[in-house]
Scaffold this motif. Structure first.
Motif, PDB file in Angstrom:
ATOM      1  N   MET A   1       0.860  -1.196   0.000  1.00 36.88           N
ATOM      2  CA  MET A   1       0.000   0.000   0.000  1.00 36.88           C
ATOM      3  C   MET A   1       0.893   1.242   0.000  1.00 36.88           C
ATOM      4  SD  MET A   1      -3.405   0.848   0.884  1.00 36.88           S
ATOM      5  CE  MET A   1      -4.135   2.436   0.872  1.00 36.88           C
ATOM      6  N   ASN A   2       0.503   2.230  -0.750  1.00 34.27           N
ATOM      7  CA  ASN A   2       1.211   3.504  -0.762  1.00 34.27           C
ATOM      8  C   ASN A   2       1.100   4.174   0.606  1.00 34.27           C
ATOM      9  OD1 ASN A   2       1.793   3.281  -3.493  1.00 34.27           O
ATOM     10  ND2 ASN A   2      -0.050   4.372  -4.101  1.00 34.27           N
ATOM     11  N   LEU A   3       1.950   5.147   0.821  1.00 29.59           N
ATOM     12  CA  LEU A   3       1.818   5.965   2.024  1.00 29.59           C
ATOM     13  C   LEU A   3       0.480   6.697   1.980  1.00 29.59           C
ATOM     14  CD1 LEU A   3       5.348   7.607   2.300  1.00 29.59           C
ATOM     15  CD2 LEU A   3       4.397   5.831   3.766  1.00 29.59           C
ATOM     16  N   PRO A   4      -0.124   6.955   3.132  1.00 29.24           N
ATOM     17  CA  PRO A   4      -1.371   7.721   3.145  1.00 29.24           C
ATOM     18  C   PRO A   4      -1.197   9.092   2.481  1.00 29.24           C
ATOM     19  CG  PRO A   4      -0.962   6.731   5.290  1.00 29.24           C
ATOM     20  CD  PRO A   4       0.275   6.519   4.468  1.00 29.24           C
ATOM     21  N   LEU A   5      -2.256   9.594   1.886  1.00 31.14           N
ATOM     22  CA  LEU A   5      -2.228  10.851   1.136  1.00 31.14           C
ATOM     23  C   LEU A   5      -1.623  12.003   1.927  1.00 31.14           C
ATOM     24  CD1 LEU A   5      -3.092  12.530  -1.356  1.00 31.14           C
ATOM     25  CD2 LEU A   5      -5.315  12.825  -0.237  1.00 31.14           C
ATOM     26  N   PHE A   6      -2.068  12.201   3.154  1.00 35.08           N
ATOM     27  CA  PHE A   6      -1.585  13.347   3.931  1.00 35.08           C
ATOM     28  C   PHE A   6      -0.119  13.174   4.335  1.00 35.08           C
ATOM     29  CE2 PHE A   6      -5.931  14.288   3.754  1.00 35.08           C
ATOM     30  CZ  PHE A   6      -6.117  15.617   4.106  1.00 35.08           C
ATOM     31  N   ARG A   7       0.326  11.937   4.550  1.00 40.79           N
ATOM     32  CA  ARG A   7       1.739  11.695   4.838  1.00 40.79           C
ATOM     33  C   ARG A   7       2.564  12.041   3.605  1.00 40.79           C
ATOM     34  NH1 ARG A   7       5.333  10.422   8.659  1.00 40.79           N
ATOM     35  NH2 ARG A   7       3.651   9.763  10.030  1.00 40.79           N
ATOM     36  N   PRO A  57     -24.778  19.787   3.517  1.00 44.21           N
ATOM     37  CA  PRO A  57     -25.726  19.561   4.613  1.00 44.21           C
ATOM     38  C   PRO A  57     -26.790  20.652   4.735  1.00 44.21           C
ATOM     39  CG  PRO A  57     -23.460  19.787   5.435  1.00 44.21           C
ATOM     40  CD  PRO A  57     -23.412  19.940   3.970  1.00 44.21           C
ATOM     41  N   ALA A  58     -27.962  20.226   5.192  1.00 40.97           N
ATOM     42  CA  ALA A  58     -29.061  21.156   5.470  1.00 40.97           C
ATOM     43  C   ALA A  58     -28.808  21.830   6.815  1.00 40.97           C
ATOM     44  CB  ALA A  58     -30.386  20.408   5.487  1.00 40.97           C
ATOM     45  N   PRO A  59     -29.326  23.047   7.012  1.00 38.90           N
ATOM     46  CA  PRO A  59     -29.121  23.752   8.273  1.00 38.90           C
ATOM     47  C   PRO A  59     -29.739  23.005   9.464  1.00 38.90           C
ATOM     48  CG  PRO A  59     -30.109  25.197   6.618  1.00 38.90           C
ATOM     49  CD  PRO A  59     -30.109  23.824   6.061  1.00 38.90           C
ATOM     50  N   GLY A  60     -29.110  23.190  10.623  1.00 40.58           N
ATOM     51  CA  GLY A  60     -29.634  22.600  11.840  1.00 40.58           C
ATOM     52  C   GLY A  60     -28.595  22.587  12.938  1.00 40.58           C
ATOM     53  N   THR A  61     -29.026  22.197  14.113  1.00 40.74           N
ATOM     54  CA  THR A  61     -28.119  22.067  15.252  1.00 40.74           C
ATOM     55  C   THR A  61     -28.169  20.623  15.748  1.00 40.74           C
ATOM     56  OG1 THR A  61     -29.842  22.735  16.793  1.00 40.74           O
ATOM     57  CG2 THR A  61     -28.393  24.470  15.986  1.00 40.74           C
ATOM     58  N   ASN A  62     -27.099  20.214  16.372  1.00 37.01           N
ATOM     59  CA  ASN A  62     -26.985  18.859  16.917  1.00 37.01           C
ATOM     60  C   ASN A  62     -27.307  17.798  15.855  1.00 37.01           C
ATOM     61  OD1 ASN A  62     -26.188  17.298  19.085  1.00 37.01           O
ATOM     62  ND2 ASN A  62     -28.305  16.948  19.740  1.00 37.01           N
ATOM     63  N   ILE A  63     -26.803  18.026  14.644  1.00 41.71           N
ATOM     64  CA  ILE A  63     -27.040  17.128  13.513  1.00 41.71           C
ATOM     65  C   ILE A  63     -26.084  15.938  13.617  1.00 41.71           C
ATOM     66  CG2 ILE A  63     -26.845  16.917  10.997  1.00 41.71           C
ATOM     67  CD1 ILE A  63     -27.425  19.940  10.868  1.00 41.71           C
ATOM     68  N   PRO A  64     -26.601  14.709  13.515  1.00 40.70           N
ATOM     69  CA  PRO A  64     -25.692  13.568  13.493  1.00 40.70           C
ATOM     70  C   PRO A  64     -24.852  13.591  12.216  1.00 40.70           C
ATOM     71  CG  PRO A  64     -27.988  12.836  13.303  1.00 40.70           C
ATOM     72  CD  PRO A  64     -27.998  14.324  13.453  1.00 40.70           C
ATOM     73  N   VAL A  65     -23.557  13.344  12.379  1.00 44.27           N
ATOM     74  CA  VAL A  65     -22.637  13.354  11.237  1.00 44.27           C
ATOM     75  C   VAL A  65     -21.773  12.102  11.279  1.00 44.27           C
ATOM     76  CG1 VAL A  65     -20.916  14.754  12.455  1.00 44.27           C
ATOM     77  CG2 VAL A  65     -20.902  14.706   9.980  1.00 44.27           C
ATOM     78  N   THR A  66     -21.546  11.546  10.101  1.00 43.94           N
ATOM     79  CA  THR A  66     -20.614  10.432   9.936  1.00 43.94           C
ATOM     80  C   THR A  66     -19.711  10.768   8.758  1.00 43.94           C
ATOM     81  OG1 THR A  66     -22.217   8.818  10.736  1.00 43.94           O
ATOM     82  CG2 THR A  66     -20.378   7.966   9.444  1.00 43.94           C
ATOM     83  N   VAL A  67     -18.424  10.573   8.954  1.00 40.44           N
ATOM     84  CA  VAL A  67     -17.466  10.741   7.870  1.00 40.44           C
ATOM     85  C   VAL A  67     -16.675   9.453   7.768  1.00 40.44           C
ATOM     86  CG1 VAL A  67     -15.502  12.039   6.969  1.00 40.44           C
ATOM     87  CG2 VAL A  67     -17.300  13.236   8.226  1.00 40.44           C
ATOM     88  N   VAL A  68     -16.655   8.887   6.563  1.00 41.14           N
ATOM     89  CA  VAL A  68     -15.852   7.699   6.305  1.00 41.14           C
ATOM     90  C   VAL A  68     -14.670   8.137   5.456  1.00 41.14           C
ATOM     91  CG1 VAL A  68     -15.779   5.418   5.226  1.00 41.14           C
ATOM     92  CG2 VAL A  68     -17.846   6.168   6.448  1.00 41.14           C
ATOM     93  N   PHE A  69     -13.469   7.919   5.984  1.00 44.86           N
ATOM     94  CA  PHE A  69     -12.239   8.191   5.250  1.00 44.86           C
ATOM     95  C   PHE A  69     -11.840   6.876   4.579  1.00 44.86           C
ATOM     96  CE2 PHE A  69     -11.925  11.207   8.874  1.00 44.86           C
ATOM     97  CZ  PHE A  69     -11.856  12.391   8.162  1.00 44.86           C
ATOM     98  N   GLU A  70     -12.067   6.802   3.289  1.00 48.58           N
ATOM     99  CA  GLU A  70     -11.778   5.591   2.534  1.00 48.58           C
ATOM    100  C   GLU A  70     -10.439   5.762   1.820  1.00 48.58           C
ATOM    101  OE1 GLU A  70     -13.672   3.593  -1.417  1.00 48.58           O
ATOM    102  OE2 GLU A  70     -15.084   4.342   0.076  1.00 48.58           O
ATOM    103  N   ARG A  71      -9.484   4.920   2.167  1.00 48.68           N
ATOM    104  CA  ARG A  71      -8.147   5.022   1.570  1.00 48.68           C
ATOM    105  C   ARG A  71      -8.166   4.342   0.206  1.00 48.68           C
ATOM    106  NH1 ARG A  71      -7.446   8.660   5.574  1.00 48.68           N
ATOM    107  NH2 ARG A  71      -7.890   7.618   7.506  1.00 48.68           N
ATOM    108  N   ARG A  72      -7.571   5.011  -0.755  1.00 49.12           N
ATOM    109  CA  ARG A  72      -7.493   4.490  -2.116  1.00 49.12           C
ATOM    110  C   ARG A  72      -6.050   4.533  -2.579  1.00 49.12           C
ATOM    111  NH1 ARG A  72     -12.557   6.138  -5.580  1.00 49.12           N
ATOM    112  NH2 ARG A  72     -14.074   5.065  -4.298  1.00 49.12           N
ATOM    113  N   ARG A  73      -5.788   3.820  -3.625  1.00 50.51           N
ATOM    114  CA  ARG A  73      -4.421   3.732  -4.135  1.00 50.51           C
ATOM    115  C   ARG A  73      -3.850   5.112  -4.471  1.00 50.51           C
ATOM    116  NH1 ARG A  73      -2.210   0.497  -9.349  1.00 50.51           N
ATOM    117  NH2 ARG A  73      -0.743  -0.642  -8.071  1.00 50.51           N
ATOM    118  N   ASP A  74      -4.654   5.961  -5.114  1.00 47.98           N
ATOM    119  CA  ASP A  74      -4.161   7.265  -5.558  1.00 47.98           C
ATOM    120  C   ASP A  74      -4.537   8.415  -4.627  1.00 47.98           C
ATOM    121  OD1 ASP A  74      -6.852   7.097  -6.125  1.00 47.98           O
ATOM    122  OD2 ASP A  74      -6.717   8.180  -8.011  1.00 47.98           O
TER     123      ASP A  74
END
Length: 175
Positions: A1-7, A57-74
């Protein structure tokens, strides 16, 4: 696997990031982060249309959020879901910059590690580069606070004004 993008982009400077940010951006495996957010947006019809078009995202407060960081070759794909409304971005490295493709837009960022600052230095719409006076302003910042990943993403456009801002915090979920 390549080094992670940010590295690849930051090299050894990535070690200066707060542990939570390093955990998110220096991993080789896909990660799921969850938390809550506050979203404010413009009432300008053009700004509303832009947000809908990009599935922001639509406006609001206390909105549930999920972020998936999917690593790819490039690079990476970030899949974001705010209260059931999802969109994704693909990130790659080009000439020492981070390039984000999101729908019809391409954002070109320069990174700095004081916090993790994404400075938008280039923008394309439908592949057409826009001059600085037309392109959005998006001084996005990531930081760690009380062991949580904190994000602040304000977006404005010079000729339109404020468009949207989403802020929040997340923690890594072990699947």
């Amino acid at each position: 696997m390549n080094l992670p993008l940010f590295r690849r982009l930051l090299g050894q400077d990535i070690e200066a990031l707060a542990p939570t940010l390093r955990q998110a951006h220096d991993a080789t495996e896909t990660q799921r982060w969850t938390g809550t957010a506050v979203v404010t947006s413009s009432r300008n019809p053009i700004a509303i249309l832009l947000c809908l078009m990009l599935k922001l995202p639509a406006p609001g407060t206390n909105i549930p959020v999920t972020v998936v960081f999917e690593r790819r070759r490039d690079g990476e794909r970030w899949r974001r879901t705010f209260a059931g409304r999802s969109y994704h971005s693909d990130f790659i490295s080009k000439s020492g910059l981070i390039v984000e493709r999101m729908g019809p837009t391409t954002n070109i960022f320069c990174l700095s590690i004081r916090k993790l600052c994404f400075s938008l230095i280039g923008f394309r719409f439908l592949g057409i580069p826009l001059p600085a006076w037309l392109r959005p302003r998006c001084p996005a910042i990531e930081r760690e606070e009380a062991g949580r990943f904190v994000f602040d993403v304000p977006v404005s456009i010079p000729w339109l004004g404020f468009v949207i801002r989403y802020t929040g915090s997340m923690e890594l979920i072990d699947d």
